[in-house]
Design an enzyme around this catalytic site. Structure first.
Site, short mmCIF file in Angstrom:
data_model
loop_
_atom_site.label_atom_id
_atom_site.label_comp_id
_atom_site.label_asym_id
_atom_site.label_seq_id
_atom_site.Cartn_x
_atom_site.Cartn_y
_atom_site.Cartn_z
CB CYS A 1 31.58 -0.19 54.11
SG CYS A 1 33.25 0.23 54.27
NE ARG A 2 31.87 7.76 57.62
CZ ARG A 2 33.10 8.19 57.85
NH1 ARG A 2 33.85 7.13 58.36
NH2 ARG A 2 33.38 9.26 58.30
#
Length: 101
Positions: A65-66
């Site tokens: 993810c981020r």
């Protein structure tokens, strides 16, 4: 859940390994930058709408993810669904962009 570093994953991608990579970010985040893999936003994993990776329960699945938080949540959910070899990309795409030049 295990962790994998950006450097380890990049090396495996560069070596041409066939990897099961899952991006759990939202579509607009993926459009900005991604390293490939199957796109399944965390919300779909939470509601168990994961047909794209059905059948991979016994295989390694690398989730990103981020920043590594949502992918960590996704890994825990996948483990409760019977996935036995999930790995979280440490630091997510922020770390990837910082470490991989």
């Amino acid at each position: 859940m295990q962790n994998i570093t950006a450097e380890e994953l990049k090396q495996r991608i560069d070596n041409g390994e066939q990897l099961n990579i899952v991006d759990v970010r939202e579509p607009h985040e993926r459009a900005e930058f991604n390293i490939g893999g199957t796109h399944i936003p965390l919300g779909q994993i939470q509601t168990m709408q994961i047909d794209e990776i059905d059948g991979l329960q016994e295989q390694e699945v690398i989730v990103y993810c981020r920043s590594g938080n949502r992918s960590g949540q996704a890994c825990m959910i996948l483990e409760t669904m019977g996935f036995t070899n999930v790995k979280n990309l440490t630091g997510g795409m922020l770390n990837w962009q910082d470490k991989i030049k």
